[in-house]
Design a protein around this motif. Structure first.
Motif, short mmCIF file in Angstrom:
data_model
loop_
_atom_site.label_atom_id
_atom_site.label_comp_id
_atom_site.label_asym_id
_atom_site.label_seq_id
_atom_site.Cartn_x
_atom_site.Cartn_y
_atom_site.Cartn_z
N ALA A 42 26.95 40.12 50.50
CA ALA A 42 26.47 39.15 51.40
C ALA A 42 26.91 39.45 52.86
O ALA A 42 26.19 39.42 53.78
N ILE A 43 28.25 39.71 53.01
CA ILE A 43 28.85 39.76 54.31
C ILE A 43 28.36 41.12 55.07
O ILE A 43 27.84 41.07 55.92
N THR A 44 28.07 42.04 54.13
CA THR A 44 27.67 43.42 54.69
C THR A 44 26.42 43.27 55.19
O THR A 44 25.65 43.71 56.22
N ALA A 45 25.28 42.73 54.17
CA ALA A 45 24.02 42.37 54.63
C ALA A 45 23.86 41.45 55.94
O ALA A 45 22.99 41.71 56.65
N SER A 46 24.57 40.51 56.12
CA SER A 46 24.69 39.93 57.22
C SER A 46 24.80 40.49 58.37
O SER A 46 24.26 40.25 59.58
N LEU A 47 25.66 41.54 58.66
CA LEU A 47 26.09 42.29 59.45
C LEU A 47 24.99 43.48 59.83
O LEU A 47 24.82 43.77 61.01
N PRO A 49 21.32 43.82 58.44
CA PRO A 49 20.26 43.57 57.42
C PRO A 49 19.58 44.68 57.06
O PRO A 49 18.54 44.60 55.79
#
Length: 328
Positions: A42-47, A49
């Motif tokens: 989730a953190i990686t995807a927020s950084l 997309p």
């Protein structure tokens, strides 16, 4: 070795393995690994997309595929109560063989790979019969694999054969290719350790060796099978890594040794043996791979990435200890 009567064998061993199977899944030890994976993702995807697309997921997960295979191999070794400290350099040696011998001398390459598997069987024999700790034997072998790799190819380079390179270039448009390979690697570890009789014997060797011996099962043969199967998975990991890098480098997977151990522990495994959790191990390996991606996305200097990764792993493992104590 004391041999039990035939009737006693059929009664005692199934009871032991059934008990082991139950203890390995009680408490869902892989749950923490799944939660950690979800948080990191989730953190990686927020950084970034863009990783939510099929090409993005493919690029993000590709490097985790050989790590998952290597972690499954380490899980098998740890299920019998041992630890393999030569995983990294052995996987690296396989990339050298793939990028050099498979091109120049294919038959020699096959012989070398078969020889590596045989050597692993001999290592199991030394550990079982001579009582030499596995960490000593495998640590020594790590320098052997490193030396052989440097002798074959002193500097990174070479070229992988076309049939191997095509694996990394396979890009289905409907699904991320790495997920398929990760699932296949997990199924291989699951079948070996959870469904086969040999897998039940391996786990029994790690936790109840005396009971296993009384059931008439050879401890030496069981350990040899575990080491040989682990070697096969490490060979597969090396070949897949070579297919991604298109070259050979004995140092290409040097960090795999500690990462595979961390993946097994993060996924619910133990150092004492008797437990094999393929799904948890895969979750742990993918989590470690995503941590590397995450640290790159936040532009953390490469000199600090290893330290940050280690701190994250320590925090997660500490969380596992606290969680298990709370559940109990």
């Amino acid at each position: 070795m004391t041999t039990a009567p035939a009737g006693q064998r059929s009664a005692s061993f199934p009871t032991t393995t059934t008990r082991l199977r139950g203890s390995a899944i009680n408490g869902s030890p892989a749950l923490l690994a799944l939660v950690t994976l979800a948080v990191i993702f989730a953190i990686t995807a927020s950084l970034q997309p863009g990783i939510l697309s099929i090409p993005g997921l493919t690029l993000m997960l590709m490097s985790s595929v050989p790590l998952v295979l290597a972690a499954q191999a380490q899980m098998i070794i740890m299920s019998v109560g041992d630890i393999d400290l030569s995983v990294g350099y052995l996987v690296g040696l396989i990339t050298v063989i793939a990028a050099t011998l498979f091109i120049d001398a294919p038959l020699l390459a096959v012989v070398a790979i078969v020889g590596i598997i045989v050597v692993y069987g001999l290592l199991a024999l030394v550990v079982q019969r001579r009582g030499v700790p596995s960490i000593i034997v495998t640590l020594g072998m790590s320098f052997v694999w490193l030396g052989i790799g440097l002798q074959i190819r002193p500097t990174p380079g070479g070229q992988t054969p076309d049939w191997l390179s095509v694996i990394s270039t396979w890009r289905p448009t409907w699904f991320p290719a790495p997920v398929i390979f990760i699932v296949l690697a997990t199924l291989a570890g699951w079948y070996i350790t959870r469904r086969s009789r040999a897998g039940a014997q391996m786990r029994a060797l790690g936790s109840q060796a005396a009971t296993l011996e009384k059931a008439g099962v050879s401890l030496t043969r069981t350990r040899i099978i575990a080491y040989a199967l682990a070697a096969v998975l490490m060979v597969a990991a090396g070949l897949l890594l070579a297919s991604q890098t298109w070259s050979g480098d004995v140092n290409a997977a040097s960090e795999y040794t500690l990462m595979t151990i961390a993946a097994v522990i993060l996924g619910g495994g133990t150092f004492s043996g008797g437990r094999a959790l393929p799904i948890g191990t895969t979750l742990g390996a993918v989590t470690l791979g995503l941590i590397t991606v995450l640290l790159s996305l936040i532009n953390l200097p490469s000199a600090l990435q290893s330290a940050a990764q280690g701190l994250i792993v320590i925090a997660v493992l500490a969380g596992r200890i606290i969680t298990e104590r709370f559940v109990r």
